[in-house]
Design a protein around this motif. Structure first.
Motif, PDB file in Angstrom:
ATOM      1  N   UNK A  42     -26.105 -21.051  22.737  1.00  0.00           N
ATOM      2  CA  UNK A  42     -26.104 -21.561  21.323  1.00  0.00           C
ATOM      3  C   UNK A  42     -27.451 -22.347  20.997  1.00  0.00           C
ATOM      4  N   UNK A  43     -28.541 -22.097  21.702  1.00  0.00           N
ATOM      5  CA  UNK A  43     -29.823 -22.786  21.415  1.00  0.00           C
ATOM      6  C   UNK A  43     -30.489 -21.943  20.444  1.00  0.00           C
TER       7      UNK A  43
ATOM      8  N   UNK B  84     -20.254 -25.712  15.716  1.00  0.00           N
ATOM      9  CA  UNK B  84     -20.472 -25.124  14.592  1.00  0.00           C
ATOM     10  C   UNK B  84     -20.461 -23.618  14.675  1.00  0.00           C
ATOM     11  N   UNK B  85     -20.931 -22.874  15.672  1.00  0.00           N
ATOM     12  CA  UNK B  85     -20.974 -21.461  15.838  1.00  0.00           C
ATOM     13  C   UNK B  85     -19.622 -21.151  16.169  1.00  0.00           C
ATOM     14  N   UNK B  86     -18.620 -22.139  16.979  1.00  0.00           N
ATOM     15  CA  UNK B  86     -17.069 -21.688  17.186  1.00  0.00           C
ATOM     16  C   UNK B  86     -16.648 -21.730  15.796  1.00  0.00           C
ATOM     17  N   UNK B  87     -16.798 -22.767  14.997  1.00  0.00           N
ATOM     18  CA  UNK B  87     -16.002 -23.034  13.677  1.00  0.00           C
ATOM     19  C   UNK B  87     -16.234 -21.845  12.717  1.00  0.00           C
TER      20      UNK B  87
ATOM     21  N   UNK C  46     -12.493 -27.826  16.779  1.00  0.00           N
ATOM     22  CA  UNK C  46     -13.403 -28.836  17.429  1.00  0.00           C
ATOM     23  C   UNK C  46     -12.965 -29.213  18.934  1.00  0.00           C
ATOM     24  N   UNK C  47     -11.929 -29.617  19.146  1.00  0.00           N
ATOM     25  CA  UNK C  47     -11.411 -30.090  20.343  1.00  0.00           C
ATOM     26  C   UNK C  47     -11.630 -28.841  21.413  1.00  0.00           C
ATOM     27  N   UNK C  48     -11.178 -27.490  21.041  1.00  0.00           N
ATOM     28  CA  UNK C  48     -11.154 -26.616  22.052  1.00  0.00           C
ATOM     29  C   UNK C  48     -12.511 -26.211  22.363  1.00  0.00           C
ATOM     30  N   UNK C  49     -13.482 -26.122  21.164  1.00  0.00           N
ATOM     31  CA  UNK C  49     -14.878 -25.943  21.277  1.00  0.00           C
ATOM     32  C   UNK C  49     -15.641 -26.861  22.262  1.00  0.00           C
ATOM     33  N   UNK C  50     -15.256 -28.022  21.996  1.00  0.00           N
ATOM     34  CA  UNK C  50     -15.923 -29.121  22.835  1.00  0.00           C
ATOM     35  C   UNK C  50     -15.681 -29.044  24.139  1.00  0.00           C
TER      36      UNK C  50
ATOM     37  N   UNK D 295     -39.009 -20.377  27.032  1.00  0.00           N
ATOM     38  CA  UNK D 295     -37.671 -21.173  27.160  1.00  0.00           C
ATOM     39  C   UNK D 295     -37.321 -21.655  26.061  1.00  0.00           C
ATOM     40  N   UNK D 296     -36.264 -21.551  25.336  1.00  0.00           N
ATOM     41  CA  UNK D 296     -35.895 -22.585  24.132  1.00  0.00           C
ATOM     42  C   UNK D 296     -35.051 -23.608  24.337  1.00  0.00           C
ATOM     43  N   UNK D 297     -35.650 -24.695  24.110  1.00  0.00           N
ATOM     44  CA  UNK D 297     -35.192 -25.940  24.368  1.00  0.00           C
ATOM     45  C   UNK D 297     -34.626 -26.913  23.475  1.00  0.00           C
ATOM     46  N   UNK D 298     -33.574 -27.883  23.870  1.00  0.00           N
ATOM     47  CA  UNK D 298     -33.096 -28.597  22.738  1.00  0.00           C
ATOM     48  C   UNK D 298     -31.995 -30.052  23.638  1.00  0.00           C
ATOM     49  N   UNK D 299     -31.983 -31.027  23.034  1.00  0.00           N
ATOM     50  CA  UNK D 299     -31.270 -31.994  23.563  1.00  0.00           C
ATOM     51  C   UNK D 299     -29.764 -31.456  23.887  1.00  0.00           C
ATOM     52  N   UNK D 300     -29.014 -31.843  25.065  1.00  0.00           N
ATOM     53  CA  UNK D 300     -27.662 -31.205  25.068  1.00  0.00           C
ATOM     54  C   UNK D 300     -26.596 -31.743  23.769  1.00  0.00           C
ATOM     55  N   UNK D 301     -26.873 -32.856  23.290  1.00  0.00           N
ATOM     56  CA  UNK D 301     -25.901 -33.172  22.231  1.00  0.00           C
ATOM     57  C   UNK D 301     -26.150 -32.341  21.036  1.00  0.00           C
ATOM     58  N   UNK D 302     -27.454 -31.897  20.832  1.00  0.00           N
ATOM     59  CA  UNK D 302     -27.571 -31.053  19.722  1.00  0.00           C
ATOM     60  C   UNK D 302     -27.027 -29.587  20.052  1.00  0.00           C
ATOM     61  N   UNK D 303     -27.163 -29.056  21.253  1.00  0.00           N
ATOM     62  CA  UNK D 303     -26.540 -27.907  21.475  1.00  0.00           C
ATOM     63  C   UNK D 303     -25.171 -27.978  21.371  1.00  0.00           C
ATOM     64  N   UNK D 304     -24.457 -29.048  21.776  1.00  0.00           N
ATOM     65  CA  UNK D 304     -23.017 -29.254  21.811  1.00  0.00           C
ATOM     66  C   UNK D 304     -22.681 -29.012  20.100  1.00  0.00           C
TER      67      UNK D 304
END
Ligand SMILES: Nc1ncnc2c1ncn2[C@@H]1O[C@H](COP(=O)(O)OP(=O)(O)O)[C@@H](O)[C@H]1O
Ligand SMILES: CC(C)(COP(=O)(O)O)[C@@H](O)C(=O)NCCC(=O)O
Length: 313
Positions: free
Chosen positions: A95-96, A239-242, A268-272, A225-234
Motif C-alpha cells: 500500500x505504499x 483506505x484502499x480496502x474501503x 475499518x476494523x477488519x482492514x486494521x 525503495x518507496x518509504x513512508x511512516x507506518x502510521x501513514x501506510x496503515x
C-alpha cells in the motif's frame, strides 16, 4: 541537498531534486498527462514534474552508460553486440504505492528513444498458490519470504537478464486472491524491465528455509525503495480496502465478497486487523531491513506526496 559524509546517500528536498529535471527536452504533453492521470488520477502533475521527470532523466543517463559499456565489452570479446535489458527493482511496503510508481516510471521511461520498450512485472505472481500456502500453513503469511517460490522468481529474472527471447511469469489476481491457474505474462526482450514487489531487495539471509546462491538483486541494475511512516501506510491500506469493498469485493467472484457486506466501521476494523497482523509484521521483519540496500529511496509524507529523495553516492 544535504551532504553527510558518513551517510552513503545524498539527500534532496523535493525542491532541490526538481531542479535536476531537464525541462528543455522533457516537457509533458497534455496527452501524456491524460495518460498518467489514467494510471492514478490522484497523482498530481506537479509530482510527476518535480519527482519523476528528474528520476527518468537520471535513469536514462545510467542506461545509456550501461549500453555503452556493454558495447565495449562485446567489442573486446569480439562477440556480436547483444541487446540486454536494463532491470530496475522497486520495493516497499504493501500500500505504499509501488504499482502506481512503477506505472508512472514505465510511462516516462518509454518516452526516450534509447529504450522505448518497457515491461512491468509484479512479484505477486510468484506467490505459491493458495492450495500450496494452505498445505504449508502459510495463508496468513502472504507476502512473507516463505510464501514465494523464490527459486522460480530468481530464475525468471536471470532468464530476462541473459537475453532469452521469451520469458513468462505467472499472474496473481487480487480479485480471486490467488495465482490464476495457467495464466502467464510474456516478456519478450524489452529495453527495460521494472520488477515491483515487497521482496526484490531481499537476499539469502531472508530465506534460511530455502537457501539459494543468487538473488534478484544480482540481476538488477538499479533499485528503488518507496518509504513512508507506518502510521501513514496503515491509513493508505485501510483506505484502499474501503475502496475495494465498494468496488472489487462487490464482485461475487471476489475471494473477499463477504467483505462487501461489512459496515464502514466493521470494514475499518477488519482492514486494521489484517494490516496489524500480516502486512505490518512483514514490513518490520522483512521489508524495512532491506531499505538501505536501495540505490534510491523515495520518502512519502501525507497524501502520498514525495518529500525527500535519497540517492546513493
Ligand atoms: N502518488 C500517489 N498519489 C496518490 N495516491 C496514490 C499514489 N500512489 C498510490 N496511491 C494510492 O495508494 C494506494 C496504494 O497504491 P498501490 O500502487 O496499489 O500500492 P502497492 O502497489 O505498493 O500496494 C492506492 O489506493 C493508490 O490509489
Ligand atoms: C499480494 C501481496 C503479498 C503483495 O505482493 P507483491 O506484489 O509485493 O509481491 C499483498 O498485497 C497481500 O495480499 N498481502 C496479504 C495480506 C492482505 O490481504 O493485505
Amino acid at each position: 541537498m544535504t551532504l553527510d559524509n558518513d551517510s552513503p546517500y545524498l539527500v534532496f528536498s523535493r525542491q532541490a531534486w526538481s531542479e535536476l529535471r531537464d525541462t528543455v527536452h522533457q516537457p509533458l504533453t497534455e496527452a501524456e498527462l491524460a495518460r498518467l492521470r489514467g494510471i492514478n488520477d490522484k497523482v498530481s502533475p506537479a509530482e510527476v514534474r518535480d519527482i519523476y521527470l528528474p528520476l527518468s532523466r537520471l535513469l536514462n543517463l545510467y542506461i545509456k552508460a550501461k549500453q555503452r559499456r556493454s558495447k565495449v565489452l562485446d567489442q573486446f570479446l569480439r562477440k556480436e553486440p547483444r541487446h540486454l535489458p536494463y532491470i530496475i527493482s522497486l520495493a516497499g511496503s504493501v500500500a505504499v504505492g509501488k504499482s502506481t510508481t512503477a506505472r508512472i516510471m514505465a510511462a516516462l521511461l518509454a518516452r526516450w528513444p534509447q529504450h522505448p520498450k518497457v515491461a512491468l512485472v509484479t512479484t505477486d505472481g510468484f506467490l505459491y498458490p493458495n492450495s500450496e500456502l494452505e498445505a504449508r500453513g502459510l495463508m496468513h503469511k502472504k507476502g512473507f519470504p516463505e510464501s514465494y517460490d523464490i527459486r522460480r522468481l530468481v530464475q525468471f529474472v536471470s532468464d530476462i537478464k541473459s537475453g532469452k527471447p521469451r520469458v513468462t511469469a505467472p499472474v496473481y489476481s487480487h480479485l480471486s486472491y490467488d495465482v490464476i491457474p495457467g495464466a502467464e505474462e510474456v516478456v519478450e526482450q524489452p529495453d527495460i524491465v521494472i520488477i515491483e514487489g515487497l521482496n526484490v531487495l531481499q537476499s539469502g539471509m531472508d530465506y534460511p528455509h530455502e537457501p539459494h546462491r543468487v538473488f534478484v538483486s544480482d540481476f538488477v541494475d538499479f533499485s528503488i525503495f518507496v518509504d513512508a511512516e507506518p502510521s501513514l501506510l496503515k491509513t493508505w491500506y485501510v483506505e484502499r480496502f474501503l475502496k475495494l469493498r465498494d468496488g472489487a469485493f462487490s464482485d461475487p467472484d471476489s475471494y473477499f465478497h463477504h467483505y462487501a457486506q461489512l459496515s464502514q466501521a466493521e470494514a475499518v476494523a477488519t482492514a486494521s486487523r489484517i494490516w496489524q497482523e500480516i502486512n505490518y509484521q512483514n514490513l518490520k521483519q522483512n521489508i524495512l531491513p532491506t531499505k538501505d540496500r536501495a540505490e534510491l529511496i523515495l520518502t512519502k509524507g501525507q497524501a502520498h506526496g514525495i518529500e525527500q529523495v535519497w540517492l546513493k553516492k
